[in-house]
Design a protein around this motif. Structure first.
Motif, mmCIF file in Angstrom:
data_model
loop_
_atom_site.group_PDB
_atom_site.id
_atom_site.type_symbol
_atom_site.label_atom_id
_atom_site.label_comp_id
_atom_site.label_asym_id
_atom_site.label_seq_id
_atom_site.Cartn_x
_atom_site.Cartn_y
_atom_site.Cartn_z
ATOM 1 N N TYR A 130 0.832 -1.214 0.000
ATOM 2 C CA TYR A 130 0.000 0.000 0.000
ATOM 3 C C TYR A 130 0.868 1.266 0.000
ATOM 4 O O TYR A 130 0.577 2.223 -0.718
ATOM 5 C CB TYR A 130 -0.926 0.023 1.229
ATOM 6 N N VAL A 131 1.927 1.259 0.839
ATOM 7 C CA VAL A 131 2.793 2.448 0.900
ATOM 8 C C VAL A 131 3.445 2.673 -0.464
ATOM 9 O O VAL A 131 3.490 3.792 -0.982
ATOM 10 C CB VAL A 131 3.858 2.294 2.017
ATOM 11 N N GLN A 132 3.913 1.575 -1.066
ATOM 12 C CA GLN A 132 4.537 1.678 -2.388
ATOM 13 C C GLN A 132 3.546 2.263 -3.405
ATOM 14 O O GLN A 132 3.886 3.170 -4.165
ATOM 15 C CB GLN A 132 4.970 0.260 -2.829
ATOM 16 N N TYR A 133 2.324 1.720 -3.398
ATOM 17 C CA TYR A 133 1.313 2.200 -4.347
ATOM 18 C C TYR A 133 0.997 3.681 -4.095
ATOM 19 O O TYR A 133 0.944 4.492 -5.029
ATOM 20 C CB TYR A 133 0.032 1.366 -4.240
ATOM 21 N N ALA A 134 0.819 4.027 -2.810
ATOM 22 C CA ALA A 134 0.455 5.410 -2.475
ATOM 23 C C ALA A 134 1.561 6.376 -2.899
ATOM 24 O O ALA A 134 1.288 7.439 -3.460
ATOM 25 C CB ALA A 134 0.188 5.529 -0.978
ATOM 26 N N LEU A 135 2.814 5.984 -2.653
ATOM 27 C CA LEU A 135 3.932 6.863 -3.027
ATOM 28 C C LEU A 135 3.987 7.061 -4.538
ATOM 29 O O LEU A 135 4.162 8.179 -5.028
ATOM 30 C CB LEU A 135 5.258 6.252 -2.545
ATOM 31 N N ILE A 136 3.827 5.955 -5.276
ATOM 32 C CA ILE A 136 3.912 6.038 -6.740
ATOM 33 C C ILE A 136 2.717 6.803 -7.309
ATOM 34 O O ILE A 136 2.870 7.625 -8.209
ATOM 35 C CB ILE A 136 4.016 4.621 -7.352
ATOM 36 N N ALA A 137 1.541 6.532 -6.756
ATOM 37 C CA ALA A 137 0.329 7.149 -7.310
ATOM 38 C C ALA A 137 0.196 8.635 -6.961
ATOM 39 O O ALA A 137 -0.398 9.390 -7.716
ATOM 40 C CB ALA A 137 -0.900 6.396 -6.811
ATOM 41 N N SER A 197 9.270 2.689 1.348
ATOM 42 C CA SER A 197 8.260 1.760 1.888
ATOM 43 C C SER A 197 8.879 0.872 2.957
ATOM 44 O O SER A 197 8.289 0.655 4.023
ATOM 45 C CB SER A 197 7.696 0.864 0.780
ATOM 46 N N MET A 198 10.080 0.368 2.650
ATOM 47 C CA MET A 198 10.760 -0.496 3.631
ATOM 48 C C MET A 198 11.055 0.277 4.912
ATOM 49 O O MET A 198 10.844 -0.234 6.018
ATOM 50 C CB MET A 198 12.066 -1.034 3.036
ATOM 51 N N ALA A 199 11.519 1.519 4.745
ATOM 52 C CA ALA A 199 11.862 2.325 5.930
ATOM 53 C C ALA A 199 10.619 2.616 6.760
ATOM 54 O O ALA A 199 10.658 2.540 7.993
ATOM 55 C CB ALA A 199 12.522 3.630 5.483
ATOM 56 N N ALA A 200 9.508 2.912 6.074
ATOM 57 C CA ALA A 200 8.269 3.225 6.802
ATOM 58 C C ALA A 200 7.827 2.025 7.633
ATOM 59 O O ALA A 200 7.456 2.154 8.808
ATOM 60 C CB ALA A 200 7.175 3.623 5.812
ATOM 61 N N VAL A 201 7.900 0.841 7.023
ATOM 62 C CA VAL A 201 7.468 -0.361 7.741
ATOM 63 C C VAL A 201 8.482 -0.733 8.825
ATOM 64 O O VAL A 201 8.117 -1.228 9.895
ATOM 65 C CB VAL A 201 7.213 -1.513 6.735
ATOM 66 N N PHE A 202 9.759 -0.445 8.569
ATOM 67 C CA PHE A 202 10.792 -0.684 9.585
ATOM 68 C C PHE A 202 10.477 0.133 10.840
ATOM 69 O O PHE A 202 10.483 -0.391 11.958
ATOM 70 C CB PHE A 202 12.161 -0.302 9.003
#
Lengths: 404, 296
Positions: free
Chosen positions: B50-57, B72-77
């Protein structure tokens, strides 16, 4: 206070309580359950549209004064997640806790087949909104109704299309649900009885699988000239995208078995890989509708700023239909509503609806039209697609996709 | 079946197996350090997608997907660090008698919470970011460009992970903690901090899998369920706590499922992996590379 005086006060108080309670009972709303998929693994987008339509149906009925001389209609919405166990739990809750008069919204055939048994036991009419397996109405259950197509009719339509276009090698990939396996059986059988001069190969896949690359490589190696996509919900998109990636589609045309591609999420999910996809629909924006359908269409457009989708039309129709049947029966009891449904004609979104107890799956069944359409450009709005089949509704030619 | 087709099946199995192993690695890493199973691993995969999609979109656009991935990885980390600190640490510092039960309840609760939060925030609809790359070919296998990118990124992440664990001070501390949580504290290492780090890294790996596979396997509230399911299967096949086992188990599962689904029936795809798992449990209960637990 003497005994006589005390008794008269008690009697007066009781009479007052009863007098106050009577209007309250009269105003008790009549409840209709909407049991539909609102979360995965069910086709949650489909459920959303059904709920939209059902809500508008309720507003329509209440705007006209409700049912049974002024009682409001109330919807109780339950998510069945597309799984039979959740559907059964949801139906039990609607029947026993909420005490609904009827249940609409069934989308997945496997769910409908599971809950219709309960509906029969609990004497609550249940409506298949987009569940199309033959066996649903073929069981001849008294409380089961459907205002949607039946799979044999769907298969007849694509068989006629296959014959018209002269396809020679057809591969049907279908999911391992009652819907998917039903499509495989119907297609095999009707290929023979309709005399389709094409070779047919079928594959049933696990609906939970997300990687279908091996199956699509196998299909590509078989060299079909048409792929029939018999998936529901997420797997439809996975098949389209992964077939594109392995070079199967659009070089080989693909027909999706129902109207999932008309939803706004389609292009967001598959992107340009969805171009050249053919699919079956039950409604097209160019259709001329009777007053009730047209009023719904205009209201829906005003409310959601987009073209309505068939599921919303059908959700709306079923709620209004149940309300009309309750009024005709002058009762909100399931048995009475069933009698009224069989004895009367009702106005639906696309014409008059009546239910009769016909042969085979044509039992308490009303069927909308079926049309084959096709996207011919990326991000193409549904309103712009042409109807390529059947000939009586044709508005444009079907176009083979480019080879890669 | 001709040789080309057979090689395509095997290659497609190896590719998907390698992608599954990223998820399995996250699960096994968290288990190795914290000795707990994270049942909400799939939800971190889902959040990553979702974070990846939101960032790209919304912010970066499809051309900068490679930038969205580490974000995205950092946010989830960071989310993982916070969850470990506030929800999971009490089982090591508080008076929790049954740690396994505590971890199970908390992580299953998180699973339900995050799934429903995704439905509330994003609706039940499905999304997919634009393609990361055009379709390509690996030897005989025509493959999606996204999957090729995911494969390369997975191999890079696995390589980096191995280098960190093998050659850095933190890696040595993590290996120590996985062997003996009490003994390592005598060397002056703050094991509770290591727990936070391990949980954060483990869920970030799941997020990477979700972000990398988002264009192909789509973005929706339950998209992590299959990967989690496969991840658990892989760690039992490969051996709980073994990094090499995660990779080999993933490849083995991918190939067996691919071959089973085309040679036998695609309707029972999950069955083939389970058969492998049962056979392994009979002959090698600790998995391919697992070690029998030592009890004092």
């Amino acid at each position: 206070m003497d005994r006589r005086r005390f008794l008269s006060i008690v009697v007066l108080a009781a009479m007052l309580v009863v007098a106050l309670a009577v209007p309250a009972v009269a105003q008790k709303p009549v409840k209709i359950g909407v049991l539909t998929p609102l979360s995965p693994p069910g086709d949650a987008a489909a459920g959303q549209f059904i709920v939209r339509g059902a809500r508008m149906g309720m507003e329509d009925v209440n705007g006209r004064g409700g049912v049974l001389g002024g009682r409001k209609l109330e919807l109780v919405i339950e998510d069945d997640s597309g799984t039979p166990e959740k559907a059964i739990a949801g139906f039990r809750k609607l029947a026993t806790q909420d005490q609904v008069t009827a249940v609409v919204g069934q989308f997945h055939s496997s769910n409908m087949l599971a809950v219709q048994v309960l509906a029969e036991q609990l004497k609550i009419p249940i409506f298949a909104t987009q569940a199309s397996a033959r066996s649903i109405t073929e069981k001849h259950m008294n409380y089961t109704f459907r205002t949607h197509v039946i799979d044999p009719d769907r298969v007849r339509l694509w068989n006629r299309w296959i014959m018209e276009r002269g396809f020679k090698r057809v591969f049907l990939i279908a999911e391992n649900t009652d819907y998917g396996t039903g499509l495989v059986e119907e297609t095999k059988q009707l290929f023979k009885t309709m005399g389709v001069k094409a070779e047919l190969e079928t594959e049933i896949f696990d609906r939970a699988a997300v990687d279908l690359t091996p199956q699509l490589l196998k299909i590509k190696n078989w060299k079909p000239d048409l792929v029939l996509n018999g998936a529901v919900g997420t797997p439809i998109y996975l098949i389209v995208k992964q077939a594109y990636d392995v070079g199967l589609f659009p070089a080989v045309p693909m027909l999706v078995s129902y109207d999932a591609p008309v939803r706004p999420e389609f292009w967001k999910t598959v992107g340009e890989k969805g171009t050249w996809l053919s699919f079956i629909v039950y409604y097209h924006p160019t259709m001329k509708l009777p007053p009730r359908g047209e009023a719904f269409r205009q209201k829906y457009k005003a409310q959601f700023n987009e073209e309505p989708i068939y599921g919303a039309f059908n959700g709306y129709t079923q709620v209004v239909l149940v309300a009309d049947a309750i009024n005709a029966a002058k009762s909100d009891k399931g048995e009475d509503v069933v009698k009224a449904l069989l004895a009367n004609k009702f106005e639906g979104w696309n014409g008059t609806i009546s239910f009769s107890r016909g042969e085979g799956p044509y039992w308490q069944q009303w069927t909308p039209p079926m049309l084959i359409t096709q996207y011919t450009g990326p991000e193409q709005p549904f309103a712009e697609v042409k109807i390529s089949f059947p000939p009586e509704f044709k508005t444009g030619e079907w176009v083979p996709g480019p080879g890669r | 079946m001709d040789a080309t087709l057979a090689s395509q099946y095997v290659l497609s199995g190896l590719v998907i197996g390698m992608l599954y192993s990223l998820m399995a690695l996250g699960i096994t890493f968290i288990y190795g350090i914290m000795k707990m199973i994270n049942w909400s691993m799939g939800e971190f995969y889902m959040i990553g997608s979702y974070v990846q999609y939101a960032l790209i979109a919304t912010l970066l656009g499809p051309g900068l997907w490679w930038l969205a991935l580490p974000v995205s990885m950092a946010a989830v980390f960071v989310l993982g660090l916070a969850i470990q600190r506030w929800l999971l640490r009490p089982m090591f510092v508080g008076a929790v008698e049954r740690r396994d039960e505590y971890a199970t309840i908390v992580t299953i609760a998180m699973m339900l919470f995050f799934r429903n939060l995704a439905i509330v925030l994003g609706g039940p609809n499905q999304y997919a970011p634009g393609d990361y790359a055009r379709p390509t070919t690996i030897l005989t296998l025509p493959i999606s460009g996204n999957r090729f990118v995911a494969l390369v990124a997975t191999m890079v992440l696995l390589g980096l992970f191995w280098l960190v664990v093998k050659y850095t001070w933190v890696g040595r501390a993590l290996r120590g903690a996985s062997q003996n949580r009490v003994a390592i504290q005598t060397a002056g290492i703050d094991v509770l901090r290591l727990d936070m780090l391990a949980f954060g890294v483990g869920v970030a790996l799941a997020a990477a899998a979700g972000a990398l596979l988002a264009p192909d396997f789509l973005v929706y509230p339950e998209n992590g369920a299959i990967s989690t399911f496969k991840g658990f299967e892989i760690i039992v096949i490969g051996g709980l706590g073994s990094i090499l086992g995660s990779i080999v188990g993933g490849l083995l599962l991918g190939v067996i499922e691919a071959l089973g689904s085309v040679l036998l029936s695609a309707a029972y795809k999950d069955l083939y992996g389970f058969l492998l798992l049962i056979v392994l449990l009979v002959f090698r209960p600790t998995g391919l590379f697992g070690e029998r637990e030592r009890t004092a």
